[in-house]
Design an enzyme around this catalytic site. Structure first.
Site, mmCIF file in Angstrom:
data_model
loop_
_atom_site.group_PDB
_atom_site.id
_atom_site.type_symbol
_atom_site.label_atom_id
_atom_site.label_comp_id
_atom_site.label_asym_id
_atom_site.label_seq_id
_atom_site.Cartn_x
_atom_site.Cartn_y
_atom_site.Cartn_z
ATOM 1 N N TYR A 1 -21.817 73.060 -21.523
ATOM 2 C CA TYR A 1 -21.086 73.519 -22.713
ATOM 3 C C TYR A 1 -21.135 72.476 -23.839
ATOM 4 O O TYR A 1 -20.585 72.707 -24.914
ATOM 5 C CB TYR A 1 -19.612 73.782 -22.351
ATOM 6 C CG TYR A 1 -18.924 72.522 -21.842
ATOM 7 C CD1 TYR A 1 -18.371 71.607 -22.746
ATOM 8 C CD2 TYR A 1 -18.883 72.206 -20.488
ATOM 9 C CE1 TYR A 1 -17.795 70.422 -22.306
ATOM 10 C CE2 TYR A 1 -18.304 71.033 -20.037
ATOM 11 C CZ TYR A 1 -17.772 70.153 -20.946
ATOM 12 O OH TYR A 1 -17.231 68.977 -20.492
ATOM 13 N N GLY A 2 -21.751 71.327 -23.566
ATOM 14 C CA GLY A 2 -21.672 70.228 -24.526
ATOM 15 C C GLY A 2 -23.049 69.716 -24.916
ATOM 16 O O GLY A 2 -23.925 70.482 -25.322
ATOM 17 N N THR A 3 -23.233 68.412 -24.740
ATOM 18 C CA THR A 3 -24.460 67.767 -25.208
ATOM 19 C C THR A 3 -25.684 68.141 -24.386
ATOM 20 O O THR A 3 -26.807 67.805 -24.766
ATOM 21 C CB THR A 3 -24.302 66.237 -25.186
ATOM 22 O OG1 THR A 3 -24.021 65.819 -23.847
ATOM 23 C CG2 THR A 3 -23.182 65.787 -26.112
ATOM 24 N N LEU A 4 -25.487 68.838 -23.255
ATOM 25 C CA LEU A 4 -26.641 69.255 -22.443
ATOM 26 C C LEU A 4 -27.228 70.589 -22.895
ATOM 27 O O LEU A 4 -28.309 70.981 -22.454
ATOM 28 C CB LEU A 4 -26.237 69.376 -20.953
ATOM 29 C CG LEU A 4 -25.937 68.074 -20.209
ATOM 30 C CD1 LEU A 4 -25.403 68.376 -18.807
ATOM 31 C CD2 LEU A 4 -27.196 67.210 -20.105
ATOM 32 N N GLU B 1 -23.430 62.187 -15.833
ATOM 33 C CA GLU B 1 -22.125 62.544 -16.403
ATOM 34 C C GLU B 1 -20.999 61.640 -15.889
ATOM 35 O O GLU B 1 -19.822 61.890 -16.155
ATOM 36 C CB GLU B 1 -21.797 64.010 -16.112
ATOM 37 C CG GLU B 1 -22.772 65.001 -16.743
ATOM 38 C CD GLU B 1 -22.842 64.926 -18.272
ATOM 39 O OE1 GLU B 1 -21.922 64.360 -18.884
ATOM 40 O OE2 GLU B 1 -23.820 65.426 -18.838
HETATM 41 N N1 PCA Z 1 -22.341 67.095 -21.157
HETATM 42 C C1 PCA Z 1 -21.935 68.078 -20.212
HETATM 43 C C2 PCA Z 1 -20.466 67.923 -20.143
HETATM 44 C C3 PCA Z 1 -20.101 67.497 -21.506
HETATM 45 C C4 PCA Z 1 -21.358 66.934 -22.062
HETATM 46 O O1 PCA Z 1 -21.529 66.480 -23.164
HETATM 47 C C5 PCA Z 1 -22.305 69.458 -20.705
HETATM 48 O O2 PCA Z 1 -23.013 69.594 -21.712
HETATM 49 O O3 PCA Z 1 -21.851 70.437 -20.098
#
Ligand code: PCA
Length: 144
Positions: free
Chosen positions: A7-10, A82
């Site tokens: 949900y984030g930077t991935l 992570e």
């Molecule tokens: N990386 C993981 C968790 C939060 C982040 O930045 C993601 O993208 O789900």
């Protein structure tokens, strides 16, 4: 194969997406875009403007992201990447996958239950974008 909801930077187009594409880390296959069935608080916090899904279902918004099928090697890599379990914890949640082959899927996600209580007062996002109007630019690990 395990399912991971990112949900984030991935996510595609976000600063750490490349680690999912790197075969040296194992395999990750996109299953589709998805949204959590339950709301969660998704906030950007800390000096590095990191996105965090707070382990408090029922608060915040239904969060958009992507589901990947990953092999054991990629799952272990992501745990390490992570900072699991010290930074994020890998927990199970249910998401609805978009499209004709959609449906609900149980996925792992990197969330946190160990956040400062004041983080709950931060704006709750529903679709993270490091370049979003919030202006809180993600500080990549290489630059910390
Ligand atoms: N990386 C993981 C968790 C939060 C982040 O930045 C993601 O993208 O789900």
């Amino acid at each position: 194969m395990a399912h991971v909801f990112v949900y984030g930077t991935l996510k595609t187009g976000q600063p750490n997406h490349r680690v999912l594409l790197d075969g040296a880390h194992g395999r990750a296959t996109l299953r589709g875009r998805a949204r959590t069935l339950e709301p969660y608080p998704l906030v950007i916090a800390g000096e590095h403007n990191i996105p965090w899904l707070l382990q408090l279902p029922g608060h915040g918004r239904c969060v958009a992201g992507e589901v990947y099928a990953v092999d054991e090697q990629m799952l272990r890599f992501l745990d390490e990447f992570e900072g699991c379990p010290d930074m994020y914890q890998r927990t199970l949640l249910t998401v609805a996958v978009e499209g004709p082959a959609g449906g609900t899927v149980q996925c792992f996600a990197y969330s946190t239950a160990t956040y400062p209580p004041e983080w709950l007062q931060l704006p709750h996002l529903d679709d993270y974008d490091s370049q979003g109007e919030h202006g809180l630019r993600y500080n990549p690990r290489e630059s910390r």
